[in-house]
Structure formats: structure tokens, C-alpha cells
Design a protein around this motif. Structure first.
Motif, PDB file in Angstrom:
ATOM      1  N   HIS A  14       0.767  -1.219   0.016  1.00  0.00           N
ATOM      2  CA  HIS A  14      -0.095  -0.005  -0.168  1.00  0.00           C
ATOM      3  C   HIS A  14       0.898   1.140  -0.155  1.00  0.00           C
ATOM      4  O   HIS A  14       0.607   2.120  -0.631  1.00  0.00           O
ATOM      5  CB  HIS A  14      -0.920   0.020   1.252  1.00  0.00           C
ATOM      6  CG  HIS A  14      -2.004  -1.092   1.288  1.00  0.00           C
ATOM      7  ND1 HIS A  14      -3.115  -0.589   0.471  1.00  0.00           N
ATOM      8  CD2 HIS A  14      -2.262  -2.175   1.505  1.00  0.00           C
ATOM      9  CE1 HIS A  14      -4.014  -1.845   0.456  1.00  0.00           C
ATOM     10  NE2 HIS A  14      -3.493  -2.739   1.130  1.00  0.00           N
ATOM     11  N   GLN A  15       1.712   1.358   0.996  1.00  0.00           N
ATOM     12  CA  GLN A  15       2.977   2.489   0.978  1.00  0.00           C
ATOM     13  C   GLN A  15       3.429   2.589  -0.416  1.00  0.00           C
ATOM     14  O   GLN A  15       3.640   3.677  -0.925  1.00  0.00           O
ATOM     15  CB  GLN A  15       3.758   2.152   2.018  1.00  0.00           C
ATOM     16  CG  GLN A  15       3.104   2.389   3.244  1.00  0.00           C
ATOM     17  CD  GLN A  15       3.948   1.847   4.619  1.00  0.00           C
ATOM     18  OE1 GLN A  15       5.128   0.878   4.309  1.00  0.00           O
ATOM     19  NE2 GLN A  15       3.908   2.538   5.671  1.00  0.00           N
ATOM     20  N   THR A  16       3.866   1.244  -0.989  1.00  0.00           N
ATOM     21  CA  THR A  16       4.542   1.543  -2.282  1.00  0.00           C
ATOM     22  C   THR A  16       3.572   1.959  -3.384  1.00  0.00           C
ATOM     23  O   THR A  16       4.122   2.953  -4.074  1.00  0.00           O
ATOM     24  CB  THR A  16       5.171   0.046  -2.787  1.00  0.00           C
ATOM     25  OG1 THR A  16       6.227  -0.396  -1.746  1.00  0.00           O
ATOM     26  CG2 THR A  16       5.694  -0.041  -4.057  1.00  0.00           C
ATOM     27  N   ALA A  17       2.545   1.719  -3.317  1.00  0.00           N
ATOM     28  CA  ALA A  17       1.609   2.001  -4.286  1.00  0.00           C
ATOM     29  C   ALA A  17       1.386   3.674  -4.364  1.00  0.00           C
ATOM     30  O   ALA A  17       1.539   4.357  -5.168  1.00  0.00           O
ATOM     31  CB  ALA A  17       0.399   1.321  -4.296  1.00  0.00           C
ATOM     32  N   ARG A  18       1.212   4.085  -2.991  1.00  0.00           N
ATOM     33  CA  ARG A  18       1.154   5.510  -2.700  1.00  0.00           C
ATOM     34  C   ARG A  18       2.261   6.295  -3.120  1.00  0.00           C
ATOM     35  O   ARG A  18       2.097   7.356  -3.723  1.00  0.00           O
ATOM     36  CB  ARG A  18       0.871   5.746  -1.200  1.00  0.00           C
ATOM     37  CG  ARG A  18       0.031   7.069  -0.997  1.00  0.00           C
ATOM     38  CD  ARG A  18      -0.310   7.088   0.501  1.00  0.00           C
ATOM     39  NE  ARG A  18      -1.156   5.742   1.130  1.00  0.00           N
ATOM     40  CZ  ARG A  18      -0.579   5.396   2.270  1.00  0.00           C
ATOM     41  NH1 ARG A  18       0.418   5.921   2.768  1.00  0.00           N
ATOM     42  NH2 ARG A  18      -1.064   4.070   2.630  1.00  0.00           N
ATOM     43  N   VAL A  19       3.451   5.804  -2.873  1.00  0.00           N
ATOM     44  CA  VAL A  19       4.791   6.463  -3.321  1.00  0.00           C
ATOM     45  C   VAL A  19       4.732   6.600  -4.709  1.00  0.00           C
ATOM     46  O   VAL A  19       5.174   7.778  -5.417  1.00  0.00           O
ATOM     47  CB  VAL A  19       5.913   5.827  -2.631  1.00  0.00           C
ATOM     48  CG1 VAL A  19       7.273   6.485  -3.354  1.00  0.00           C
ATOM     49  CG2 VAL A  19       6.075   5.861  -1.108  1.00  0.00           C
ATOM     50  N   LEU A  20       4.446   5.403  -5.657  1.00  0.00           N
ATOM     51  CA  LEU A  20       4.771   5.560  -7.059  1.00  0.00           C
ATOM     52  C   LEU A  20       3.355   6.008  -7.885  1.00  0.00           C
ATOM     53  O   LEU A  20       3.290   6.330  -8.959  1.00  0.00           O
ATOM     54  CB  LEU A  20       4.870   4.066  -7.361  1.00  0.00           C
ATOM     55  CG  LEU A  20       5.916   3.464  -6.874  1.00  0.00           C
ATOM     56  CD1 LEU A  20       6.217   1.966  -7.148  1.00  0.00           C
ATOM     57  CD2 LEU A  20       7.185   4.047  -7.330  1.00  0.00           C
ATOM     58  N   GLY A  21       2.295   6.496  -6.811  1.00  0.00           N
ATOM     59  CA  GLY A  21       0.923   7.167  -7.417  1.00  0.00           C
ATOM     60  C   GLY A  21       0.228   5.788  -8.537  1.00  0.00           C
ATOM     61  O   GLY A  21      -0.176   6.140  -9.360  1.00  0.00           O
ATOM     62  N   SER A  23      -1.899   1.770  -8.524  1.00  0.00           N
ATOM     63  CA  SER A  23      -2.862   1.003  -7.990  1.00  0.00           C
ATOM     64  C   SER A  23      -1.974  -0.108  -7.186  1.00  0.00           C
ATOM     65  O   SER A  23      -0.812  -0.461  -7.867  1.00  0.00           O
ATOM     66  CB  SER A  23      -3.853   0.491  -8.749  1.00  0.00           C
ATOM     67  OG  SER A  23      -3.152  -0.198  -9.584  1.00  0.00           O
ATOM     68  N   LEU A  24      -2.661  -0.786  -6.534  1.00  0.00           N
ATOM     69  CA  LEU A  24      -1.881  -2.148  -6.171  1.00  0.00           C
ATOM     70  C   LEU A  24      -1.695  -3.194  -7.061  1.00  0.00           C
ATOM     71  O   LEU A  24      -0.623  -3.902  -7.143  1.00  0.00           O
ATOM     72  CB  LEU A  24      -2.796  -2.905  -5.121  1.00  0.00           C
ATOM     73  CG  LEU A  24      -2.862  -2.274  -3.730  1.00  0.00           C
ATOM     74  CD1 LEU A  24      -3.592  -2.793  -2.732  1.00  0.00           C
ATOM     75  CD2 LEU A  24      -1.542  -2.240  -3.095  1.00  0.00           C
ATOM     76  N   ASP A  25      -2.394  -3.131  -8.334  1.00  0.00           N
ATOM     77  CA  ASP A  25      -2.270  -3.772  -9.378  1.00  0.00           C
ATOM     78  C   ASP A  25      -0.985  -3.426 -10.172  1.00  0.00           C
ATOM     79  O   ASP A  25      -0.323  -4.258 -10.765  1.00  0.00           O
ATOM     80  CB  ASP A  25      -3.526  -3.989 -10.421  1.00  0.00           C
ATOM     81  CG  ASP A  25      -3.289  -4.947 -11.364  1.00  0.00           C
ATOM     82  OD1 ASP A  25      -3.091  -5.988 -11.123  1.00  0.00           O
ATOM     83  OD2 ASP A  25      -3.528  -4.459 -12.719  1.00  0.00           O
ATOM     84  N   GLY A  26      -0.789  -2.066 -10.109  1.00  0.00           N
ATOM     85  CA  GLY A  26       0.403  -1.658 -10.889  1.00  0.00           C
ATOM     86  C   GLY A  26       1.467  -2.019 -10.163  1.00  0.00           C
ATOM     87  O   GLY A  26       2.546  -2.193 -10.899  1.00  0.00           O
ATOM     88  N   VAL A  27       1.658  -2.096  -8.681  1.00  0.00           N
ATOM     89  CA  VAL A  27       2.602  -2.797  -7.955  1.00  0.00           C
ATOM     90  C   VAL A  27       2.933  -4.136  -8.344  1.00  0.00           C
ATOM     91  O   VAL A  27       4.202  -4.495  -8.748  1.00  0.00           O
ATOM     92  CB  VAL A  27       2.282  -2.556  -6.571  1.00  0.00           C
ATOM     93  CG1 VAL A  27       3.768  -3.197  -5.663  1.00  0.00           C
ATOM     94  CG2 VAL A  27       2.334  -1.223  -6.143  1.00  0.00           C
TER      95      VAL A  27
END
Length: 66
Positions: A14-21, A23-27
Motif C-alpha cells: 500500500h505504501q509502495t503504491a502511494r509513493v509511486l502513484g 494501484s496495487l495492481d500496478g505494483v
């Protein structure tokens, strides 16, 4: 979701998705493409190295500025 205890220098999905802007699917897709590697956690709640996430965010920002 973010209640698990995480080692210093790591981020949750969740934090990674937020930093990268993204979605979780994008992560998940970044992991599949080899742009990001898991560094711990569990199958359902992986961790990612903060340094690697920051580098990917900088690369993404440089592409958007150029």
C-alpha cells in the motif's frame, strides 16, 4: 492492512503504491516486469525495499518531466 510490523527500510504494498502513484495492481505489474522486487513480508502482504521504490519513483518522475 498496514498494521503488520515492518522492518526499517521497507514499505508495504500500500505504501509502495502511494509513493509511486499507482494501484496495487500496478505494483504487482512492476514486480512481474522486474522493475521492483519483494524483500520480505508474506505472500499476501509483501514488503518492498524503500530505496528501490524511491529509485523507481524518481525514474517515473523523470519520464513524466521529459
Amino acid at each position: 492492512m498496514e498494521s503488520q510490523i515492518i522492518r526499517p527500510g521497507h514499505l508495504t504494498a500500500h505504501q509502495t503504491a502511494r509513493v509511486l502513484g499507482i494501484s496495487l495492481d500496478g505494483v504487482r505489474k512492476a514486480v512481474q516486469r522486474g522493475q521492483l522486487a519483494r524483500s520480505g513480508g508474506t505472500e499476501r502482504q509483501p514488503w518492498y525495499p524503500a530505496e528501490q521504490v524511491a529509485a523507481l519513483a524518481a525514474k517515473k518522475h523523470a519520464r513524466s518531466v521529459a
